[in-house]
Design an enzyme around this catalytic site. Structure first.
Site, PDB file in Angstrom:
ATOM      1  N   ARG A   1      -6.128  18.563 -26.785  1.00 53.09           N
ATOM      2  CA  ARG A   1      -5.059  17.778 -26.129  1.00 53.09           C
ATOM      3  C   ARG A   1      -4.117  17.204 -27.182  1.00 53.09           C
ATOM      4  O   ARG A   1      -3.005  16.773 -26.853  1.00 53.09           O
ATOM      5  CB  ARG A   1      -5.641  16.605 -25.317  1.00 53.09           C
ATOM      6  CG  ARG A   1      -6.588  16.926 -24.161  1.00 53.09           C
ATOM      7  CD  ARG A   1      -6.061  17.993 -23.252  1.00 53.09           C
ATOM      8  NE  ARG A   1      -6.575  19.289 -23.659  1.00 53.09           N
ATOM      9  CZ  ARG A   1      -6.045  20.455 -23.292  1.00 53.09           C
ATOM     10  NH1 ARG A   1      -4.985  20.492 -22.505  1.00 53.09           N
ATOM     11  NH2 ARG A   1      -6.562  21.608 -23.689  1.00 53.09           N
TER      12      ARG A   1
ATOM     13  N   GLN B   1     -12.472  26.474 -21.703  1.00 54.16           N
ATOM     14  CA  GLN B   1     -12.067  25.253 -21.002  1.00 54.16           C
ATOM     15  C   GLN B   1     -12.694  25.171 -19.609  1.00 54.16           C
ATOM     16  O   GLN B   1     -12.161  24.512 -18.718  1.00 54.16           O
ATOM     17  CB  GLN B   1     -10.540  25.175 -20.911  1.00 54.16           C
ATOM     18  CG  GLN B   1      -9.865  25.076 -22.274  1.00 54.16           C
ATOM     19  CD  GLN B   1      -8.371  24.831 -22.159  1.00 54.16           C
ATOM     20  OE1 GLN B   1      -7.934  23.761 -21.740  1.00 54.16           O
ATOM     21  NE2 GLN B   1      -7.576  25.826 -22.524  1.00 54.16           N
TER      22      GLN B   1
ATOM     23  N   ASP C   1      -4.531  32.075 -11.391  1.00 61.93           N
ATOM     24  CA  ASP C   1      -4.422  31.148 -12.522  1.00 61.93           C
ATOM     25  C   ASP C   1      -5.697  30.310 -12.614  1.00 61.93           C
ATOM     26  O   ASP C   1      -6.367  30.081 -11.604  1.00 61.93           O
ATOM     27  CB  ASP C   1      -3.202  30.247 -12.299  1.00 61.93           C
ATOM     28  CG  ASP C   1      -2.835  29.462 -13.546  1.00 61.93           C
ATOM     29  OD1 ASP C   1      -3.263  29.854 -14.650  1.00 61.93           O
ATOM     30  OD2 ASP C   1      -2.114  28.447 -13.415  1.00 61.93           O
ATOM     31  N   GLU C   2      -6.031  29.830 -13.821  1.00 61.54           N
ATOM     32  CA  GLU C   2      -7.204  28.965 -14.053  1.00 61.54           C
ATOM     33  C   GLU C   2      -8.487  29.599 -13.474  1.00 61.54           C
ATOM     34  O   GLU C   2      -9.288  28.938 -12.820  1.00 61.54           O
ATOM     35  CB  GLU C   2      -6.980  27.577 -13.428  1.00 61.54           C
ATOM     36  CG  GLU C   2      -5.768  26.831 -13.941  1.00 61.54           C
ATOM     37  CD  GLU C   2      -5.935  26.268 -15.346  1.00 61.54           C
ATOM     38  OE1 GLU C   2      -6.952  26.586 -16.004  1.00 61.54           O
ATOM     39  OE2 GLU C   2      -5.049  25.523 -15.794  1.00 61.54           O
TER      40      GLU C   2
ATOM     41  N   LYS D   1       0.263  30.071 -21.120  1.00 55.94           N
ATOM     42  CA  LYS D   1      -0.359  30.761 -19.987  1.00 55.94           C
ATOM     43  C   LYS D   1       0.569  30.815 -18.774  1.00 55.94           C
ATOM     44  O   LYS D   1       0.742  31.867 -18.150  1.00 55.94           O
ATOM     45  CB  LYS D   1      -1.661  30.042 -19.634  1.00 55.94           C
ATOM     46  CG  LYS D   1      -2.270  30.394 -18.305  1.00 55.94           C
ATOM     47  CD  LYS D   1      -3.558  29.641 -18.087  1.00 55.94           C
ATOM     48  CE  LYS D   1      -3.360  28.152 -17.959  1.00 55.94           C
ATOM     49  NZ  LYS D   1      -2.669  27.751 -16.718  1.00 55.94           N
ATOM     50  N   THR D   2       1.165  29.679 -18.432  1.00 53.37           N
ATOM     51  CA  THR D   2       2.049  29.615 -17.261  1.00 53.37           C
ATOM     52  C   THR D   2       3.245  30.539 -17.436  1.00 53.37           C
ATOM     53  O   THR D   2       3.689  31.201 -16.489  1.00 53.37           O
ATOM     54  CB  THR D   2       2.527  28.165 -17.033  1.00 53.37           C
ATOM     55  OG1 THR D   2       1.386  27.332 -16.849  1.00 53.37           O
ATOM     56  CG2 THR D   2       3.428  28.065 -15.816  1.00 53.37           C
TER      57      THR D   2
END
Length: 661
Positions: free
Chosen positions: A616, A270, A239-240, A48-49
């Site tokens: 994770r 998420q 973002d997010e 994503k980043t």
């Protein structure tokens, strides 16, 4: 009004980035997309980043001026790292890009327009501690009688005010939703909120929430200013986005109202922060609010093995409200996830510790291993077992269990029953009660230590004759409490003694002192259950002292490095992180999903939490639960595996027998 320069496109720079080589096909489609609103559903570990970074670089290459780009992130560190990477990619100065958190950008804008919301431009920003102090000043100046009864502490009120601001609710609505036990105080709390707001204006100070509410207000109320910023920012990237609250979502809409080049990136699977005001509907409703929006999905996962992703995909598929996606791994096949039922919570902790030692022997460094849990108190037995075995660990979810203030508070009552000469515990204990400060606690201790039986003046209420300023309610409570504790001392029942402390005022103290009182009450319930193993108060207290006085780091074998530590964390704290090996403990009904969340109809958010925890893990995933648990009121109870385990397809995991293990 200050004149602003509207940035026009600058000449495109020569493309220097080979996007097709740097990005996979999914990422490439996003980065090279034409203008217009874009929703990117970015699965866990999908880069994503990287997509956001390369999209900014692409916009600069196309000739969009740096000052026409707004990049909103959830940490300033994330924005700095992205822009540093952009600068490296396009060899341009990125200082003029507006990048940072919502609060950071709000501060920049309000420095230009503060007078529109009753502030001067040189306003100061209150950190959380300063804001709490101002709230307490407002309480003092309100002339509300907070001494005749318990009243919420400044930190509790500040948390409530913050929740109301971020969800755009009134104080009364926030109390009804967040703290219904303060309903009778709603009018007084609203009065304090009004005074708090006035004091901030008088002192030209804003708290963090004001940076959003005031920014939102000037955009909502001033059409000229709203158009100005909407024209200035040619492209907005968020973002997010799944973690935004209502006020943040509306700010984005205001800023993007003209150009509509709004790109939001996030993963609805998420979204796990509703308790602090995040609005899951923001990401779900984006295509409704921007009907022309294109939706892209990043489903290629670079973190986890195929087996872990198959389990995570299988789990989240049971949610109805979501953008469907299927994560695909680029990694080679690995080991299948393990479900590990244990006899009880002690064996669960022993299994986790033993498996960690085995993995360490196989060459896995401890910092590549984490133990995740739904609530902080779930980690108590694991903390104890790791300490006993000398396995170093660090806790990301707060203090070590026995070092927390509420645990130490309650234990102080037991310590004075065991050792009436324990000055520290006496004074800590007294200061818990209303209108007892340090000086009064010192005087009371000086008095009772001279008594043949220090409990007698408390039980007989003679303490009131010497200290006439002590509240009658305190005197009554002490009489009942210490009479009960003295009887229980003879029975050597530490669990009953803790229950007595809770019953005689400590639960109320928690409600009015801590914003997260329910979590702290759960901790104390776990402490009661733990205490039932001990038939001697002194033995119980000795064990607690050893557990709080020793840490894994302190007893690690000589020659090892203390930089290597197993990470213990709540799932909420672990979001965005990754480890090679992940243990998820207490995967049992009644623990995970959280019972309160079930009452509130939040089962899908609980399942998203399970999804976040599972994703994770990079290489190995262990899902643990005890079959037998002890509840002080119900006795031994059979624990059923979490629905998040029973709803999984049987071929997504293998079950281990701990007794054979």
């Amino acid at each position: 009004m200050k004149k602003y320069t509207i940035h026009r496109d600058i000449s495109p720079v020569k493309a220097i980035i080979d996007y097709a080589r740097e990005l996979n096909e999914e990422q490439l489609n996003v980065v090279l997309s034409e203008d217009g609103p874009i929703l990117v559903i970015a699965g866990a570990g999908s880069g994503k980043t990287r997509v956001v970074t390369y999209r900014v670089a692409r916009l600069l290459e196309k000739g969009v001026p740096p000052g026409g780009i707004l990049l909103l992130t959830f940490t300033n560190k994330a924005a700095r790292e992205m822009l540093h990477r952009v600068e490296h990619l396009v060899k341009m100065d990125t200082r003029y890009i507006w990048g940072g958190t919502f609060h950071h950008i709000g501060n920049m804008i309000l420095r230009q327009h503060a007078e529109r919301v009753g502030y001067r431009r040189n306003f100061t920003i209150l950190d959380n501690e300063d804001a709490k102090d101002v709230v307490e000043l407002a309480v003092k100046e309100s002339k509300i009688d907070t001494k005749s009864r318990m009243f919420p502490k400044g930190g509790v009120l500040k948390e409530l005010f913050s929740y109301a601001a971020n969800t755009m609710q009134t104080i009364e609505e926030a109390i009804h939703e967040k703290s219904p036990f303060f309903y009778d105080l709603a009018g007084e709390i609203a009065t304090i909120h009004k005074l708090y707001t006035q004091k901030k204006r008088e002192t030209n100070a804003m708290d963090f929430d004001d940076l959003l509410t005031c920014w939102h207000r000037i955009l909502a109320e001033d059409e000229e200013l709203r158009k100005l910023y909407a024209m200035t920012f040619r492209h907005i990237l968020v973002d997010e986005y799944q973690d935004t609250n209502r006020i943040q979502s509306e700010i984005v809409d205001f800023m993007g109202v003209i150009n509509r080049n709004v790109m939001v990136v996030g993963d609805d699977a998420q979204s796990i922060y509703s308790f602090r005001g995040a609005n899951f509907q923001n990401i779900l409703d984006f295509p409704k609010n921007y009907e022309e929006a294109r939706i892209f999905k990043l489903e290629t996962n670079y973190r986890s093995t195929p087996e872990i992703l198959e389990l995570a995909n299988n789990s989240i598929s049971h949610n109805m409200s979501q953008f469907e996606k299927t994560l695909r791994s680029v990694k080679k096949s690995g080991v299948i996830p393990v479900i590990a039922p244990s006899r009880d919570v002690i064996q669960q902790a022993e299994f986790v510790a033993q498996r960690i030692l085995e993995l360490s022997d196989e060459g896995v460094t401890l910092d590549r291993i984490s133990v995740l849990y739904r609530a902080h108190y779930h980690s108590m037995e694991v903390q104890m077992e790791l300490t006993r075995r000398g396995i170093p660990f660090e806790i990301r979810s707060g203090l070590r269990f026995f070092e927390q203030a509420h645990i130490k508070d309650v234990v102080s009552f037991l310590r004075v029953m065991s050792n009436p000469n324990d000055e520290i515990s006496w004074k800590r204990m007294f200061k818990i009660f209303p209108r007892i400060g340090k000086k009064t606690a010192d005087h009371i201790y000086t008095y009772i230590k001279e008594c043949e039986d220090p409990f007698d003046p408390l039980i007989s209420k003679k303490i009131a004759e010497t200290f006439k300023s002590i509240r009658k309610e305190n005197v009554e409570t002490w009489s009942e409490l210490f009479s009960e504790l003295k009887n229980l001392r003879n029975d050597e029942a530490p669990g009953d003694m803790i229950s007595a402390v809770l019953k005689h005022g400590y639960i109320e103290y928690l409600k009015f002192t801590y914003p997260n009182y329910e979590a702290r009450l759960e901790d104390l319930g776990q402490l009661i259950n733990f205490s039932t193993r001990y038939h001697s108060l002194d033995t119980f207290l000795s064990e607690l002292s050893l557990m709080s006085g020793l840490s894994g780091e302190e007893i690690i074998a000589a020659g090892d490095t203390d930089e290597e530590r197993v990470v213990l964390s709540t799932i909420h704290q672990a979001k965005g992180l990754e480890w090679h090996i992940v243990f998820i403990i207490w995967c049992a009904e009644g623990r995970f999903p959280n019972p309160k969340a079930l009452e509130e109809g939040a089962i899908e958010e609980e399942r998203r939490l399970f999804y976040v925890a599972s994703t994770r893990a990079m290489d190995e995933l262990y899902l643990c639960y005890p079959i037998l648990a002890f509840d002080r009121q119900a006795g031994h109870i059979i624990m059923r595996p979490s629905r998040f385990l029973t709803e999984l397809d049987g071929n997504r995991y293998e079950e281990w027998s701990i007794s054979e293990y």
